[in-house]
Write an enzyme that holds these catalytic residues in place. Structure first.
Site, mmCIF file in Angstrom:
data_model
loop_
_atom_site.group_PDB
_atom_site.id
_atom_site.type_symbol
_atom_site.label_atom_id
_atom_site.label_comp_id
_atom_site.label_asym_id
_atom_site.label_seq_id
_atom_site.Cartn_x
_atom_site.Cartn_y
_atom_site.Cartn_z
ATOM 1 N N LYS A 76 0.994 -1.341 -0.241
ATOM 2 C CA LYS A 76 -0.262 0.038 0.064
ATOM 3 C C LYS A 76 0.966 1.284 0.056
ATOM 4 O O LYS A 76 2.071 1.334 0.650
ATOM 5 C CB LYS A 76 -0.743 -0.124 1.245
ATOM 6 C CG LYS A 76 -2.009 1.117 1.388
ATOM 7 C CD LYS A 76 -2.874 0.780 2.577
ATOM 8 C CE LYS A 76 -3.956 2.056 2.643
ATOM 9 N NZ LYS A 76 -4.873 1.787 3.880
ATOM 10 N N SER A 151 -9.768 1.935 2.867
ATOM 11 C CA SER A 151 -8.762 2.978 2.025
ATOM 12 C C SER A 151 -7.769 1.811 1.221
ATOM 13 O O SER A 151 -7.175 2.325 0.334
ATOM 14 C CB SER A 151 -8.082 3.914 2.611
ATOM 15 O OG SER A 151 -7.332 3.242 3.781
ATOM 16 N N SER A 175 -9.816 -0.606 7.105
ATOM 17 C CA SER A 175 -9.496 -0.282 5.837
ATOM 18 C C SER A 175 -8.929 -1.681 5.076
ATOM 19 O O SER A 175 -8.443 -1.759 4.027
ATOM 20 C CB SER A 175 -8.492 0.777 5.530
ATOM 21 O OG SER A 175 -9.299 1.935 5.481
HETATM 22 N N1 GLN Z 1 -13.250 4.631 6.604
HETATM 23 C C1 GLN Z 1 -12.498 4.860 7.855
HETATM 24 C C2 GLN Z 1 -11.956 6.348 7.634
HETATM 25 O O1 GLN Z 1 -12.266 6.900 6.679
HETATM 26 C C3 GLN Z 1 -11.342 3.795 8.149
HETATM 27 C C4 GLN Z 1 -10.274 4.218 6.989
HETATM 28 C C5 GLN Z 1 -9.087 3.115 7.458
HETATM 29 O O2 GLN Z 1 -9.298 2.118 8.219
HETATM 30 N N2 GLN Z 1 -7.936 3.631 7.052
HETATM 31 O O3 GLN Z 1 -11.499 6.878 8.597
#
Ligand code: GLN
Length: 483
Positions: A76, A151, A175
């Site tokens: 990532k 994400s 995510s």
């Molecule tokens: N959807 C959540 C956020 O936007 C989690 C994102 C994540 O786990 N990086 O904060």
């Protein structure tokens, strides 16, 4: 060749059926051919990949072994990679070449992995759809009109489309698990502190945790083995021995107590997903598990608390991107304030700016007690709920997400609607617990995930349950048409 899992690749390499270099070439060609449809990579690292593959082949030729020796993966794009762009999905870091490797990257490289590239992601890991990346949205290989989740949507789409067997990802509020659910993968968010955050660009430091995304629990065990462990460079890394995760896969589920929280089955849950969750429970009962209804009474407060704490930490973490030290700098600043304002205004996208503003507000002197402190108290209540539940059961099971993947753009005008999709995943981050999502069926042709949660450091138990489930079901083997 591209259908092989990490475990199959390790066997094939050990049996000299193919070399890591051959496999790497096949996958790089496949990425070049198919990724334009998906946009799952921000950067490809062909040269590095081929040199790592050759080095891995040479190590094997000298008699070295190891499940990750010669295994192709991707990172990532928030894991720092020395000399390679590490963008975090943001214009702010479009020109940033990391001067060092993240601990996760260094450990995996030492184990012999081959880095094919850096995967697309929501900007600074903020999002549940992978639509906020500066490099464009990622498409779901199961339906190119749908989001892959976020994400870590780039890692998920690439693995689901068989562009590579596994990838690293991070999970701050879901995510790893949510994109795993949306793309029919297995994804594991480890206990907070199990995997080093050093060199992992921070979103919300008390919630962020790196982990593996792969097609099977068996492969998650292999990749997690290479990622986990104490790191003196990360002050929240925990100095606990790392068990042999692959050895934990084959335990019997006889007598395993599975808790199903009654709060999970509220009105917001798609009834077709509820049915698939019940089917997975029945499957595990057949394997000897005992099911018990439990309660997590404070779960309803988790989303509001998370969406105060995460932006608060983000506003602090992202203050370093000021246009002075590194990252994007605006053209022709008039003075220092103009430099700060325009560098940040032009370098950050809308969702990141929204969160910085919410976070700075929640932390400001007049509102700290009302918002940030209150949210921290809720966080403790959420953790206490889990501690009480784990006195009665060994594993908690439920849906990973309330709905399957939505159409690209469907939630763009309503950020809160997207935040609500995190309802089942964020509690594990607030409490620091490990969680895993595994494929459990389809709704309208789109994959659905079931989430398992376990007590601290019981990643092996999660992998064990998921592996036994996968030995008896075939959801995880389904492949998206066209890939
Ligand atoms: N959807 C959540 C956020 O936007 C989690 C994102 C994540 O786990 N990086 O904060």
């Amino acid at each position: 060749m591209h259908h092989m899992t990490l475990a199959e690749i390790a066997r094939g390499l050990a049996d000299k059926k193919f070399s890591s270099e051959e496999l790497t070439q096949v996958l790089l060609a496949r990425i070049a051919q198919l990724d334009p449809q998906l946009n799952s990579f921000i950067s490809l690292t062909e040269e590095l990949a081929l040199s790592q593959a050759k080095a891995a082949d040479a190590r094997r030729a000298k008699g070295e072994t190891g499940a990750l020796l010669g295994a192709p993966i991707a990172h990532k794009d928030l894991f720092c990679t020395q000399g390679i762009r590490t963008s975090c999905g943001s214009k702010m870091l479009d020109n940033f070449k990391a001067p060092y490797d993240a601990t996760v990257v260094a450990k995996l490289a030492a184990a012999g992995t081959v880095t094919l590239g850096k995967t697309n992601m929501d900007e600074f890991a903020m999002g549940s759809a992978n639509e906020s990346s500066y490099y464009g949205a990622v498409k779901n290989p199961w339906s190119l009109e749908h989001v892959p989740g976020g994400s870590s949507g780039g890692s998920a789409a690439a693995v689901a489309a068989r562009l590579l067997p596994a990838a690293t990802a991070t999970d701050t509020g879901g995510s790893i698990r949510q994109p795993a659910a949306f793309t029919n993968l297995t994804g594991l968010k480890p206990t907070y502190g199990r995997v080093s955050r050093w060199g992992m660009i921070a979103y919300a430091s008390s919630l962020d945790q790196g982990g593996p995304l792969a097609r099977t629990a068996e492969d998650c065990a292999i990749l997690l083995q290479g990622m986990a462990g104490f790191d003196p460079n990360d002050s929240t890394s925990i100095d606990e021995p790392v068990p042999d995760y692959s050895a934990s896969l084959n335990g019997s589920l006889q007598g395993l107590r599975i808790g199903v929280p009654k709060e999970y089955f509220s009105a917001g849950l798609d009834p077709r997903i509820a049915e698939l969750v019940h089917n997975s429970v029945k499957e595990l009962e057949k394997l000897g598990a005992v099911i018990k209804e439990i309660s997590l009474p404070n779960m309803q407060h988790a989303i509001p608390a998370y969406y105060v704490i995460a932006p608060a930490e983000a506003s602090s973490n992202l203050s370093r991107f000021d246009g002075v030290r590194f990252g994007y700098r605006c053209e022709n600043p008039e003075n220092l304030v103009d430099l700060y304002k325009r560098s940040r205004g032009e370098g950050f996208g809308a969702e990141v700016q929204r969160r910085i503003m919410v976070g700075a507000y929640a932390l400001s002197a007049g509102y700290y007690d009302a918002y940030y402190l209150k949210a921290q108290k809720i966080r403790r209540l959420v953790k206490n709920d889990f501690m009480a539940a784990f006195n009665e059961v060994d594993i908690i099971l439920g849906p990973t997400t309330p709905n399957p993947a939505w159409k690209l753009g469907a939630k763009n005008s309503d950020p809160v609607a997207e935040y609500l999709e995190d309802v089942y995943t964020i509690t594990a981050n607030l409490a620091g617990l490990p969680g895993l999502s595994m494929p459990a069926g389809f709704v309208d042709g789109l994959p659905v995930g079931v989430q398992l949660l376990a007590p601290y450091f019981q990643e092996g138990r999660l992998l064990n349950v998921a592996h036994q489930y996968q030995l008896n079901t075939d959801w995880h083997t389904r492949t998206p048409t066209g890939f």
